[in-house]
Design an enzyme around this catalytic site. Structure first.
Site, PDB file in Angstrom:
ATOM      1  N   HIS A   7       0.830  -1.205   0.000  1.00 12.37           N
ATOM      2  CA  HIS A   7       0.000   0.000   0.000  1.00 12.37           C
ATOM      3  C   HIS A   7       0.862   1.251   0.000  1.00 12.37           C
ATOM      4  O   HIS A   7       2.044   1.211   0.340  1.00 12.37           O
ATOM      5  CB  HIS A   7      -0.990   0.038   1.174  1.00 12.37           C
ATOM      6  CG  HIS A   7      -0.355   0.019   2.539  1.00 12.37           C
ATOM      7  ND1 HIS A   7      -0.092  -1.147   3.228  1.00 12.37           N
ATOM      8  CD2 HIS A   7       0.066   1.021   3.359  1.00 12.37           C
ATOM      9  CE1 HIS A   7       0.454  -0.855   4.399  1.00 12.37           C
ATOM     10  NE2 HIS A   7       0.572   0.470   4.504  1.00 12.37           N
ATOM     11  N   HIS A  79       4.000   7.044   3.847  1.00 11.85           N
ATOM     12  CA  HIS A  79       4.938   5.931   3.679  1.00 11.85           C
ATOM     13  C   HIS A  79       4.490   5.000   2.561  1.00 11.85           C
ATOM     14  O   HIS A  79       3.359   5.064   2.095  1.00 11.85           O
ATOM     15  CB  HIS A  79       5.131   5.149   4.989  1.00 11.85           C
ATOM     16  CG  HIS A  79       3.912   4.445   5.514  1.00 11.85           C
ATOM     17  ND1 HIS A  79       3.041   5.003   6.414  1.00 11.85           N
ATOM     18  CD2 HIS A  79       3.415   3.204   5.271  1.00 11.85           C
ATOM     19  CE1 HIS A  79       2.075   4.140   6.710  1.00 11.85           C
ATOM     20  NE2 HIS A  79       2.268   3.049   6.023  1.00 11.85           N
ATOM     21  N   GLU A 130       7.685   0.976   5.066  1.00  8.69           N
ATOM     22  CA  GLU A 130       7.140  -0.069   5.925  1.00  8.69           C
ATOM     23  C   GLU A 130       7.356  -1.405   5.230  1.00  8.69           C
ATOM     24  O   GLU A 130       7.157  -1.515   4.017  1.00  8.69           O
ATOM     25  CB  GLU A 130       5.627   0.169   6.128  1.00  8.69           C
ATOM     26  CG  GLU A 130       4.944  -0.856   7.000  1.00  8.69           C
ATOM     27  CD  GLU A 130       3.442  -0.574   7.191  1.00  8.69           C
ATOM     28  OE1 GLU A 130       2.860   0.188   6.396  1.00  8.69           O
ATOM     29  OE2 GLU A 130       2.863  -1.140   8.130  1.00  8.69           O
TER      30      GLU A 130
HETATM   31 CO    CO Z   1       1.122   1.264   6.329  1.00  8.78          CO
END
Ligand code: CO
Length: 134
Positions: A7, A79, A130
């Site tokens: 994502h 992020h 991440e």
């Molecule tokens: Co995230």
């Protein structure tokens, strides 16, 4: 080592408005708003055919995105999340190459119920990264 883009997370000052924008203006499938008290955020997931967008809103007083929204009052990309097969192996490999893993370096359970780690943006082209064990 990294796999799919899981994502892209966008921090927003008004989560309801951002959810309506993605649903009504962009015509995307959006989840309900979910509070994540252990992460200090509220999330909406936007389902795209090839990845997801994670809309992040502030939850509580010590939200990790509060400072970001102070610097970016209109919101912004917060992020990127890449999938890895083995998060501990990924962490050890990155550390061995001098990359900084945030926090105590132990994976936490992220918004999807899977182990995640964050990497220092200064080590990755100015982008908070991440890693999620897929
Ligand atoms: Co995230």
């Amino acid at each position: 080592m990294i796999g799919r883009l899981n994502h892209v997370a966008i921090a927003v000052p008004d989560l309801e408005a951002a959810r309506a924008l993605y649903r009504d203006t962009l015509g995307a499938r959006v989840s309900p708003i979910v509070d994540q008290p252990e992460h200090g955020v509220r999330t909406v997931f936007v389902d795209l055919p090839n990845t997801k967008i994670e809309l992040l809103g502030v939850l509580g007083e010590n939200s990790p995105i509060a400072g970001f929204l102070e610097r970016n009052p209109a919101g912004g990309i917060h992020h990127l999340c890449y999938e890895v097969e083995d998060i501990l192996a990924a962490r050890d490999r990155l550390r061995a190459q001098g990359a900084r893993v945030l926090g105590d370096g132990e994976p936490k359970i992220g918004a999807h119920g899977k182990p995640v780690l964050f990497l220092h943006p200064k080590d990755f082209c100015g982008t908070l990264v991440e890693l999620e064990q897929a």
